[in-house]
Design a protein around this motif. Structure first.
Motif, short mmCIF file in Angstrom:
data_model
loop_
_atom_site.label_atom_id
_atom_site.label_comp_id
_atom_site.label_asym_id
_atom_site.label_seq_id
_atom_site.Cartn_x
_atom_site.Cartn_y
_atom_site.Cartn_z
N UNK A 1 0.82 -1.21 0.00
CA UNK A 1 0.00 0.00 0.00
C UNK A 1 0.85 1.26 0.00
N UNK A 2 2.07 1.17 0.53
CA UNK A 2 2.97 2.31 0.49
C UNK A 2 3.36 2.72 -0.93
N UNK A 3 3.18 1.82 -1.89
CA UNK A 3 3.47 2.14 -3.29
C UNK A 3 2.39 3.01 -3.92
N UNK A 4 1.29 3.25 -3.19
CA UNK A 4 0.15 3.97 -3.75
C UNK A 4 -0.17 5.23 -2.91
N UNK A 5 0.76 6.20 -2.87
CA UNK A 5 0.50 7.39 -2.06
C UNK A 5 -0.72 8.18 -2.53
N UNK A 6 -1.08 8.08 -3.80
CA UNK A 6 -2.27 8.78 -4.30
C UNK A 6 -3.56 8.05 -3.96
N UNK A 7 -3.45 6.89 -3.32
CA UNK A 7 -4.61 6.10 -2.93
C UNK A 7 -4.55 5.79 -1.43
N UNK A 8 -4.12 6.76 -0.65
CA UNK A 8 -4.02 6.74 0.82
C UNK A 8 -2.72 6.15 1.34
N UNK A 9 -1.97 5.43 0.52
CA UNK A 9 -0.64 5.00 0.93
C UNK A 9 -0.62 3.96 2.04
N UNK A 10 0.46 3.96 2.81
CA UNK A 10 0.67 2.97 3.86
C UNK A 10 -0.28 3.22 5.04
N UNK A 11 -0.44 2.23 5.91
CA UNK A 11 -1.33 2.41 7.08
C UNK A 11 -0.88 3.55 7.97
N UNK A 12 -1.87 4.14 8.65
CA UNK A 12 -1.56 5.17 9.65
C UNK A 12 -1.43 4.58 11.04
N UNK A 13 -1.89 3.33 11.23
CA UNK A 13 -1.80 2.70 12.54
C UNK A 13 -2.00 1.20 12.38
N UNK A 14 -1.29 0.46 13.23
CA UNK A 14 -1.42 -1.00 13.26
C UNK A 14 -1.58 -1.42 14.71
N UNK A 15 -2.63 -2.20 15.00
CA UNK A 15 -2.79 -2.72 16.35
C UNK A 15 -3.93 -2.10 17.13
N UNK A 16 -3.69 -1.75 18.36
CA UNK A 16 -4.72 -1.36 19.33
C UNK A 16 -5.56 -0.18 18.82
N UNK A 17 -6.86 -0.40 18.60
CA UNK A 17 -7.71 0.71 18.12
C UNK A 17 -7.86 1.84 19.13
N UNK A 18 -7.65 1.54 20.41
CA UNK A 18 -7.76 2.58 21.43
C UNK A 18 -6.75 3.70 21.21
N UNK A 19 -5.64 3.40 20.55
CA UNK A 19 -4.64 4.43 20.26
C UNK A 19 -5.16 5.46 19.28
N UNK A 20 -6.25 5.13 18.57
CA UNK A 20 -6.90 6.07 17.66
C UNK A 20 -8.19 6.63 18.25
N UNK A 21 -8.46 6.29 19.50
CA UNK A 21 -9.69 6.74 20.12
C UNK A 21 -10.90 5.93 19.71
N UNK A 22 -10.70 4.74 19.18
CA UNK A 22 -11.80 3.87 18.75
C UNK A 22 -12.13 2.91 19.89
#
Length: 279
Positions: A183-204
């Motif tokens: 996914x990092x090869x596609x920066x025009x399509x959101x690119x690489x992940x912004x977070x991996x793992x615990x959803x609480x770290x995103x406030x979810x």
């Protein structure tokens, strides 16, 4: 590197024609295989510059593919014969931040003061993940991808401010590094992940209750992986509350004439263009 032949753009034009004629009225996933799809944002010209700044400041959530001339519904760079007023199966119309209509044609709303924006869509990197043999849970389970409003604030621009929205795809832990690379090869399509793992770290608080889309089952050996999402502008527009804002309905995207590989940084310079290919 071996050259990659572009698929025939006639396939994308045919799909848009079917949508325009009302022969296809549902979601666009799987339509015109091989071609990139895009999120749509339409705003009055008085709000367009601030939204353009917002996209530039938040490129993962709002990767910009095209901006139309003021008053023009034709996205010349990505599909010159297309019409943004009719070529999506369904739209969402907001007035002062409130959804007032979900039509199949926005011609009655269009005037010479509107500007159209097309933003990159994760359907492209999903295509790349599937091509690499990585499992995509929501596709296997036959549901829409789950999306969540996070506690990560976007960089504001004028009236446009608010939280990033993310999409989530669970993956077996041993597939995660490969998914990040692809996914990092596609920066025009959101690119690489912004977070991996615990959803609480995103406030979810609860992955079983997405803000958009559908929940997916997560296997014991799977890790939740989160990408910036093109629904972010719709959430931000609720805060900005312009007098008029038009978006695609979730899952009802705009089909471009650009093949997925055009946005792959690893191969785009090796695409061969033919009279039947991308023009």
């Amino acid at each position: 590197m071996r050259a990659v032949k572009a698929p025939s753009a006639d396939r994308a034009a045919t799909a848009r024609a079917a949508i325009r004629a009302g022969r296809h009225t549902g979601p666009t996933s799987g339509l015109a295989p091989g071609f990139a799809q895009a999120n749509l944002v339409v705003l009055p010209h008085t709000h367009a510059l601030d939204f353009l700044r917002f996209c530039v400041r938040n490129p993962q959530a709002c990767p910009l593919l095209e901006v139309t001339d003021t008053g023009s519904p034709h996205p010349a760079a990505v599909a010159s014969d297309a019409d943004l007023r009719t070529d999506l199966p369904r739209y969402r119309v907001l007035r002062d931040g409130m959804c007032t209509d979900e039509p199949a044609d926005i011609s009655p709303y269009w005037d010479e003061h509107l500007v159209g924006f097309l933003l990159g869509c994760s359907f492209t990197f999903e295509w790349a993940l599937a091509a690499a043999g990585l499992p995509i849970a929501h596709q296997r389970q036959g549901v829409n991808v789950p999306m969540y409003v996070t506690d990560r604030e976007c960089v504001p621009a004028g009236a446009f401010h608010g939280p990033m929205v993310v999409s989530m795809r669970p993956l077996p832990a041993h597939h995660v590094p490969r998914a990040v690379e692809i996914t990092g090869r596609f920066p025009a399509m959101h690119g690489a992940p912004v977070h991996i793992g615990d959803p609480a770290d995103l406030g979810i608080d609860d992955l079983g209750v997405p803000d958009f889309g559908d929940p997916v089952r997560i296997a014991p050996d799977e890790v939740p992986v989160f990408w910036a999402c093109g629904v972010t502008p719709q959430v931000v527009a609720l805060n900005a509350a312009p007098p008029l804002a038009i978006f695609h309905a979730p899952g009802h995207m705009f089909i471009t004439d650009r093949p997925h590989a055009h946005y792959d940084s690893a191969v785009r310079d090796h695409i061969t263009e033919t009279p039947e290919g991308h023009r």
